[in-house]
Design a protein around this motif. Structure first.
Motif, PDB file in Angstrom:
ATOM      1  N   ALA A 119       0.833  -1.202   0.000  1.00 15.86           N
ATOM      2  CA  ALA A 119       0.000   0.000   0.000  1.00 15.86           C
ATOM      3  C   ALA A 119       0.867   1.251   0.000  1.00 15.86           C
ATOM      4  N   GLY A 120       1.991   1.187   0.669  1.00 12.02           N
ATOM      5  CA  GLY A 120       2.898   2.325   0.730  1.00 12.02           C
ATOM      6  C   GLY A 120       3.464   2.704  -0.616  1.00 12.02           C
ATOM      7  N   GLU A 121       3.645   1.734  -1.484  1.00 13.57           N
ATOM      8  CA  GLU A 121       4.168   2.002  -2.824  1.00 13.57           C
ATOM      9  C   GLU A 121       3.111   2.604  -3.733  1.00 13.57           C
ATOM     10  N   ALA A 122       1.849   2.431  -3.408  1.00 17.86           N
ATOM     11  CA  ALA A 122       0.760   2.881  -4.275  1.00 17.86           C
ATOM     12  C   ALA A 122       0.254   4.281  -3.939  1.00 17.86           C
ATOM     13  N   VAL A 123       0.834   4.910  -2.931  1.00 20.58           N
ATOM     14  CA  VAL A 123       0.372   6.235  -2.509  1.00 20.58           C
ATOM     15  C   VAL A 123       1.514   7.233  -2.658  1.00 20.58           C
ATOM     16  N   ARG A 124       1.200   8.371  -3.249  1.00 17.89           N
ATOM     17  CA  ARG A 124       2.156   9.480  -3.324  1.00 17.89           C
ATOM     18  C   ARG A 124       1.659  10.556  -2.373  1.00 17.89           C
ATOM     19  N   PHE A 125       2.518  11.018  -1.477  1.00 18.68           N
ATOM     20  CA  PHE A 125       2.147  12.056  -0.528  1.00 18.68           C
ATOM     21  C   PHE A 125       2.744  13.388  -0.952  1.00 18.68           C
ATOM     22  N   VAL A 126       1.925  14.440  -0.832  1.00 20.13           N
ATOM     23  CA  VAL A 126       2.320  15.781  -1.249  1.00 20.13           C
ATOM     24  C   VAL A 126       1.999  16.752  -0.122  1.00 20.13           C
ATOM     25  N   GLU A 127       2.972  17.570   0.250  1.00 18.55           N
ATOM     26  CA  GLU A 127       2.725  18.618   1.238  1.00 18.55           C
ATOM     27  C   GLU A 127       2.107  19.812   0.515  1.00 18.55           C
ATOM     28  N   ALA A 128       0.868  20.111   0.855  1.00 20.25           N
ATOM     29  CA  ALA A 128       0.154  21.218   0.216  1.00 20.25           C
ATOM     30  C   ALA A 128      -1.042  21.595   1.072  1.00 20.25           C
ATOM     31  N   ASP A 129      -1.500  22.802   0.870  1.00 20.01           N
ATOM     32  CA  ASP A 129      -2.659  23.328   1.578  1.00 20.01           C
ATOM     33  C   ASP A 129      -3.932  22.962   0.819  1.00 20.01           C
ATOM     34  N   ALA A 130      -4.936  22.492   1.521  1.00 18.54           N
ATOM     35  CA  ALA A 130      -6.203  22.115   0.890  1.00 18.54           C
ATOM     36  C   ALA A 130      -6.857  23.296   0.173  1.00 18.54           C
ATOM     37  N   ALA A 131      -6.563  24.508   0.606  1.00 22.27           N
ATOM     38  CA  ALA A 131      -7.146  25.690  -0.022  1.00 22.27           C
ATOM     39  C   ALA A 131      -6.419  26.084  -1.305  1.00 22.27           C
ATOM     40  N   SER A 132      -5.296  25.474  -1.566  1.00 24.50           N
ATOM     41  CA  SER A 132      -4.505  25.826  -2.747  1.00 24.50           C
ATOM     42  C   SER A 132      -3.807  24.573  -3.258  1.00 24.50           C
ATOM     43  N   LEU A 133      -4.586  23.658  -3.796  1.00 24.82           N
ATOM     44  CA  LEU A 133      -4.036  22.379  -4.233  1.00 24.82           C
ATOM     45  C   LEU A 133      -3.220  22.540  -5.519  1.00 24.82           C
ATOM     46  N   PRO A 134      -2.087  21.862  -5.610  1.00 23.30           N
ATOM     47  CA  PRO A 134      -1.186  22.023  -6.755  1.00 23.30           C
ATOM     48  C   PRO A 134      -1.481  21.077  -7.922  1.00 23.30           C
ATOM     49  N   PHE A 135      -2.762  20.873  -8.224  1.00 21.83           N
ATOM     50  CA  PHE A 135      -3.127  19.939  -9.281  1.00 21.83           C
ATOM     51  C   PHE A 135      -4.025  20.634 -10.299  1.00 21.83           C
ATOM     52  N   GLU A 136      -3.942  20.193 -11.534  1.00 17.01           N
ATOM     53  CA  GLU A 136      -4.819  20.704 -12.583  1.00 17.01           C
ATOM     54  C   GLU A 136      -6.250  20.234 -12.315  1.00 17.01           C
ATOM     55  N   ASP A 137      -7.214  21.019 -12.776  1.00 19.46           N
ATOM     56  CA  ASP A 137      -8.614  20.599 -12.690  1.00 19.46           C
ATOM     57  C   ASP A 137      -8.780  19.253 -13.384  1.00 19.46           C
ATOM     58  N   ALA A 138      -9.672  18.447 -12.872  1.00 20.65           N
ATOM     59  CA  ALA A 138     -10.021  17.136 -13.424  1.00 20.65           C
ATOM     60  C   ALA A 138      -8.847  16.154 -13.402  1.00 20.65           C
ATOM     61  N   SER A 139      -7.916  16.330 -12.473  1.00 25.71           N
ATOM     62  CA  SER A 139      -6.785  15.405 -12.342  1.00 25.71           C
ATOM     63  C   SER A 139      -7.183  14.110 -11.644  1.00 25.71           C
TER      64      SER A 139
END
Length: 156
Positions: A119-139
């Protein structure tokens, strides 16, 4: 996001007010709330599982089912904390990104998932604020937030 569990309508909207002073006060209180939450979560890592881990784990199966978590689903776990929901989603076959603004919580999540192996290999963790997520829309196909909404200064 195609499915959104809990976040969209979880909290009442803040009452609107007019005037520059009201806007400045609201911005200041949002920033102060954010700083308080961040400071406290950085300190709460060791005690979280003992105090809340059992409760938060109880809600995960229903949350994941409600967003259609299944093999191949791209799932975002907002305010992942120790990664309980991220782990369960990965174990169900989803491709998971867990986001949290607490570096110490993410360190705990990584440590926990590495200890369980696959399970640890299948998850990528990212430090980011929920109010400013660093992902494109519809990702992502699905988003969960297990008990994180009440910790957001502007949950809507």
């Amino acid at each position: 996001c195609q499915r959104w569990w809990g976040i969209r309508d979880a909290a009442p909207r803040m009452a609107s007010s007019t005037g520059a002073a009201s806007v400045a006060a609201a911005s200041s209180s949002v920033a102060a709330f954010h700083e308080l939450e961040h400071r406290n979560w950085e300190k709460a890592v060791a005690a979280y599982d003992k105090g809340w881990g059992g409760l938060t784990r109880q809600c995960i199966p229903e949350a994941l089912a409600s967003v259609g978590c299944a093999p191949g689903v791209q799932l975002l776990d907002v305010a992942t904390g120790p990664g309980f929901a991220a782990q369960a989603a990965a174990e169900a076959g989803a491709h998971v990104v867990g986001v949290d603004f607490s570096a110490k919580m993410l360190a705990l999540a990584r440590e926990r998932l590495q200890a369980v192996g696959s399970a640890g290999e299948a998850v990528r963790f990212v430090e980011a604020d929920a109010a400013s997520l660093p992902f494109e829309d519809a990702s992502f196909d699905a988003v969960v937030c297990n008990f994180g909404v009440l910790h957001l200064p502007e949950p809507e």
